[in-house]
Design an enzyme around this catalytic site. Structure first.
Site, PDB file in Angstrom:
ATOM      1  N   ARG A  23       0.837  -1.210   0.000  1.00 30.85           N
ATOM      2  CA  ARG A  23       0.000   0.000   0.000  1.00 30.85           C
ATOM      3  C   ARG A  23       0.868   1.255   0.000  1.00 30.85           C
ATOM      4  O   ARG A  23       0.538   2.267  -0.630  1.00 30.85           O
ATOM      5  CB  ARG A  23      -0.938  -0.005   1.211  1.00 30.85           C
ATOM      6  CG  ARG A  23      -2.054  -1.051   1.066  1.00 30.85           C
ATOM      7  CD  ARG A  23      -2.957  -1.101   2.286  1.00 30.85           C
ATOM      8  NE  ARG A  23      -3.614   0.156   2.546  1.00 30.85           N
ATOM      9  CZ  ARG A  23      -4.171   0.485   3.725  1.00 30.85           C
ATOM     10  NH1 ARG A  23      -4.141  -0.386   4.730  1.00 30.85           N
ATOM     11  NH2 ARG A  23      -4.745   1.647   3.897  1.00 30.85           N
TER      12      ARG A  23
ATOM     13  N   ASN B 283      -8.152   8.742   6.726  1.00 32.94           N
ATOM     14  CA  ASN B 283      -7.204   8.214   5.743  1.00 32.94           C
ATOM     15  C   ASN B 283      -5.784   8.176   6.299  1.00 32.94           C
ATOM     16  O   ASN B 283      -5.345   9.099   6.981  1.00 32.94           O
ATOM     17  CB  ASN B 283      -7.249   9.049   4.465  1.00 32.94           C
ATOM     18  CG  ASN B 283      -8.603   8.927   3.781  1.00 32.94           C
ATOM     19  OD1 ASN B 283      -9.376   8.037   4.115  1.00 32.94           O
ATOM     20  ND2 ASN B 283      -8.886   9.807   2.842  1.00 32.94           N
ATOM     21  N   VAL B 284      -5.083   7.117   5.935  1.00 33.30           N
ATOM     22  CA  VAL B 284      -3.700   6.960   6.396  1.00 33.30           C
ATOM     23  C   VAL B 284      -2.717   7.459   5.338  1.00 33.30           C
ATOM     24  O   VAL B 284      -1.515   7.333   5.506  1.00 33.30           O
ATOM     25  CB  VAL B 284      -3.409   5.492   6.794  1.00 33.30           C
ATOM     26  CG1 VAL B 284      -4.213   5.100   8.031  1.00 33.30           C
ATOM     27  CG2 VAL B 284      -3.722   4.521   5.648  1.00 33.30           C
ATOM     28  N   ASP B 285      -3.252   8.011   4.248  1.00 37.05           N
ATOM     29  CA  ASP B 285      -2.358   8.629   3.265  1.00 37.05           C
ATOM     30  C   ASP B 285      -2.081  10.073   3.696  1.00 37.05           C
ATOM     31  O   ASP B 285      -2.687  10.590   4.633  1.00 37.05           O
ATOM     32  CB  ASP B 285      -2.971   8.568   1.854  1.00 37.05           C
ATOM     33  CG  ASP B 285      -4.280   9.348   1.742  1.00 37.05           C
ATOM     34  OD1 ASP B 285      -4.300  10.547   2.120  1.00 37.05           O
ATOM     35  OD2 ASP B 285      -5.288   8.772   1.276  1.00 37.05           O
TER      36      ASP B 285
ATOM     37  N   HIS C 142      -6.739   7.638  12.147  1.00 32.82           N
ATOM     38  CA  HIS C 142      -6.314   6.237  12.059  1.00 32.82           C
ATOM     39  C   HIS C 142      -4.830   6.086  11.789  1.00 32.82           C
ATOM     40  O   HIS C 142      -4.381   5.042  11.332  1.00 32.82           O
ATOM     41  CB  HIS C 142      -7.144   5.512  10.981  1.00 32.82           C
ATOM     42  CG  HIS C 142      -8.583   5.327  11.378  1.00 32.82           C
ATOM     43  ND1 HIS C 142      -9.586   5.018  10.481  1.00 32.82           N
ATOM     44  CD2 HIS C 142      -9.189   5.408  12.589  1.00 32.82           C
ATOM     45  CE1 HIS C 142     -10.749   4.919  11.135  1.00 32.82           C
ATOM     46  NE2 HIS C 142     -10.529   5.159  12.412  1.00 32.82           N
TER      47      HIS C 142
ATOM     48  N   CYS D  95       6.940   1.207  17.360  1.00 31.32           N
ATOM     49  CA  CYS D  95       7.140  -0.054  18.083  1.00 31.32           C
ATOM     50  C   CYS D  95       5.781  -0.653  18.434  1.00 31.32           C
ATOM     51  O   CYS D  95       4.886   0.056  18.917  1.00 31.32           O
ATOM     52  CB  CYS D  95       7.937   0.230  19.352  1.00 31.32           C
ATOM     53  SG  CYS D  95       8.109  -1.230  20.369  1.00 31.32           S
TER      54      CYS D  95
ATOM     55  N   CYS E 114       6.682   1.315  23.085  1.00 36.99           N
ATOM     56  CA  CYS E 114       7.755   1.794  23.969  1.00 36.99           C
ATOM     57  C   CYS E 114       8.031   3.265  23.717  1.00 36.99           C
ATOM     58  O   CYS E 114       8.746   3.903  24.470  1.00 36.99           O
ATOM     59  CB  CYS E 114       9.021   0.952  23.792  1.00 36.99           C
ATOM     60  SG  CYS E 114       9.967   1.389  22.299  1.00 36.99           S
TER      61      CYS E 114
ATOM     62  N   CYS F  98      13.655  -1.340  22.217  1.00 38.54           N
ATOM     63  CA  CYS F  98      13.206  -2.372  23.163  1.00 38.54           C
ATOM     64  C   CYS F  98      13.218  -3.783  22.574  1.00 38.54           C
ATOM     65  O   CYS F  98      12.992  -4.746  23.292  1.00 38.54           O
ATOM     66  CB  CYS F  98      11.817  -2.039  23.699  1.00 38.54           C
ATOM     67  SG  CYS F  98      10.516  -2.388  22.510  1.00 38.54           S
TER      68      CYS F  98
ATOM     69  N   GLY G 205     -16.707  11.077   1.243  1.00 37.52           N
ATOM     70  CA  GLY G 205     -16.163   9.778   0.876  1.00 37.52           C
ATOM     71  C   GLY G 205     -15.938   8.815   2.020  1.00 37.52           C
ATOM     72  O   GLY G 205     -14.922   8.123   2.050  1.00 37.52           O
TER      73      GLY G 205
HETATM   74  P1  OAD Z   1     -14.952   2.969   3.095  1.00 41.38           P
HETATM   75  O1  OAD Z   1     -14.263   2.186   2.026  1.00 41.38           O
HETATM   76  O2  OAD Z   1     -15.691   2.221   4.139  1.00 41.38           O
HETATM   77  O3  OAD Z   1     -15.979   3.970   2.410  1.00 41.38           O
HETATM   78  C1  OAD Z   1     -15.604   4.727   1.285  1.00 41.38           C
HETATM   79  C2  OAD Z   1     -16.798   5.567   0.879  1.00 41.38           C
HETATM   80  O4  OAD Z   1     -16.383   6.431  -0.178  1.00 41.38           O
HETATM   81  C3  OAD Z   1     -17.984   4.756   0.373  1.00 41.38           C
HETATM   82  O5  OAD Z   1     -19.157   5.214   1.038  1.00 41.38           O
HETATM   83  C4  OAD Z   1     -18.047   5.088  -1.126  1.00 41.38           C
HETATM   84  O6  OAD Z   1     -19.376   5.146  -1.612  1.00 41.38           O
HETATM   85  C5  OAD Z   1     -17.382   6.459  -1.177  1.00 41.38           C
HETATM   86  N1  OAD Z   1     -16.685   6.782  -2.425  1.00 41.38           N
HETATM   87  C6  OAD Z   1     -15.983   5.974  -3.252  1.00 41.38           C
HETATM   88  N2  OAD Z   1     -15.428   6.656  -4.255  1.00 41.38           N
HETATM   89  C7  OAD Z   1     -15.776   7.953  -4.080  1.00 41.38           C
HETATM   90  C8  OAD Z   1     -15.508   9.165  -4.781  1.00 41.38           C
HETATM   91  N3  OAD Z   1     -14.755   9.196  -5.881  1.00 41.38           N
HETATM   92  N4  OAD Z   1     -16.048  10.311  -4.309  1.00 41.38           N
HETATM   93  C9  OAD Z   1     -16.836  10.303  -3.186  1.00 41.38           C
HETATM   94  N5  OAD Z   1     -17.114   9.198  -2.487  1.00 41.38           N
HETATM   95  C10 OAD Z   1     -16.592   8.039  -2.914  1.00 41.38           C
HETATM   96  O7  OAD Z   1     -13.840   3.941   3.719  1.00 41.38           O
HETATM   97  P2  OAD Z   1     -13.861   4.687   5.118  1.00 41.38           P
HETATM   98  O8  OAD Z   1     -15.205   5.178   5.442  1.00 41.38           O
HETATM   99  O9  OAD Z   1     -12.742   5.647   5.079  1.00 41.38           O
HETATM  100  O10 OAD Z   1      -9.777   1.893   9.041  1.00 41.38           O
HETATM  101  O11 OAD Z   1     -13.501   3.513   6.093  1.00 41.38           O
HETATM  102  C11 OAD Z   1     -13.285   3.797   7.451  1.00 41.38           C
HETATM  103  C12 OAD Z   1     -12.172   2.953   7.982  1.00 41.38           C
HETATM  104  O12 OAD Z   1     -12.424   1.571   7.686  1.00 41.38           O
HETATM  105  C13 OAD Z   1     -10.822   3.191   7.348  1.00 41.38           C
HETATM  106  O13 OAD Z   1     -10.132   4.304   7.898  1.00 41.38           O
HETATM  107  C14 OAD Z   1     -10.098   1.924   7.646  1.00 41.38           C
HETATM  108  C15 OAD Z   1     -11.180   0.926   7.327  1.00 41.38           C
HETATM  109  O14 OAD Z   1     -11.089  -0.279   7.999  1.00 41.38           O
HETATM  110  C16 OAD Z   1      -8.540   1.612   9.440  1.00 41.38           C
HETATM  111  O15 OAD Z   1      -7.645   1.336   8.655  1.00 41.38           O
HETATM  112  C17 OAD Z   1      -8.378   1.652  10.906  1.00 41.38           C
END
Ligand code: OAD
Length: 251
Positions: A72, A100-102, A119, A127, A131, A151, A188
């Site tokens: 990724r 987002n982690v980006d 996130h 770590c 630690c 550690c 999104g």
């Molecule tokens: P999701 O993948 O759950 O949701 C993405 C949303 O973006 C969906 O509702 C899509 O309909 C919408 N979408 C897709 N393309 C789009 C676009 N071009 N413009 C606008 N909307 C669009 O992602 P998150 O809600 O970010 O956690 O997910 C939450 C968390 O779940 C993430 O941070 C991650 C994941 O597990 C961790 O990594 C801890």
């Protein structure tokens, strides 16, 4: 749709303490996969989150987890901020809360202090036993599994996994902003993961206008998962983040 966009623009122009709350859909048009929308490319349709995003999965096979995050990272190293990132980033009086982690809001021009990563981020390792050690990662050349120099436990991506707490200071700052904001622009996100998604409820309950931008209808983001039915003030804009966000800030 245009009348809704115009209504949203007027709300945005009058907002005193605006915040954005974003998820994977914000970066989708930069070529970063989402987690759980209808696309067959969505990460959690192709990979098991327990294996790849939990302490249990990491203990079972740390190399598998690190290789996946490094894949990724390499994808992210080739990605550029899209028009939604740069448009949001140019709003220096906004606070941007993201799941987002980006780092595409920052590389799109946002000040680091204006972005809260609930996130974590892919551009750091830390770590696993907390630690306190962490180090910057070169996204284009991420390193294989290695031990913590302080550690001896294993280093891991500085992201939040299922079952883990969000970084406390960031969550507190985001919750405070959600309580105080008069306008939250939700972009999104499926709003499926707590406690992050609960920030939308906090903002709504505090009286903020909620504007959602999503390619699909988004139930929680639109308050439909709630019983209080506080929907009238919400504005739902269905479409791609790049197209809608650019229109919202066009002048
Ligand atoms: P999701 O993948 O759950 O949701 C993405 C949303 O973006 C969906 O509702 C899509 O309909 C919408 N979408 C897709 N393309 C789009 C676009 N071009 N413009 C606008 N909307 C669009 O992602 P998150 O809600 O970010 O956690 O997910 C939450 C968390 O779940 C993430 O941070 C991650 C994941 O597990 C961790 O990594 C801890």
């Amino acid at each position: 749709m245009q009348h809704l966009i115009d209504f949203a623009i007027s709300k945005i122009k009058n907002a005193k303490k605006p915040v954005s709350f974003s998820g994977a859909g914000l970066s989708a048009e930069s070529g970063i996969a989402t987690f759980r929308d209808k696309s067959e490319h969505a990460l959690w349709a192709r990979f098991d989150p327990v294996q790849l995003a939990s302490q249990e999965g990491f203990r079972e096979n740390p190399e598998r987890v690190i290789d996946w995050y490094n894949w990724r990272r390499e994808t992210l190293s080739k990605a550029s901020p899209n028009a939604a990132h740069t448009t949001l980033a140019a709003q220096h009086n906004w606070l941007h809360i993201t799941q987002n982690v980006d780092n595409l809001l920052e590389s799109g021009g946002a000040r680091e202090n204006n972005v809260i990563h609930l996130h974590g981020t892919l551009d750091k390792d830390r770590c696993n036993s907390q630690c306190g050690y962490s180090e910057k990662v070169d996204l284009a050349n991420p390193k294989a599994r290695r031990d913590c120099p302080d550690c001896g436990d294993t280093l891991r991506p500085a992201v939040v996994w299922f079952g883990e707490a969000l970084p406390e200071a960031d969550l507190m700052r985001a919750a405070e902003a959600a309580r105080k904001t008069d306008l939250m622009l939700v972009i999104g996100t499926s709003a499926a993961v707590m406690p992050a998604a609960g920030l939308i409820d906090i903002a709504r309950q505090s009286g903020a206008d909620i504007i959602t931008v999503n390619t699909e209808q988004s139930n929680r983001a639109q308050g439909r998962a709630q019983s209080d039915g506080a929907l009238d003030s919400d504005i739902e804009l269905i479409g791609k983040a790049t197209e809608i966000v650019v229109q919202l800030f066009a002048n």
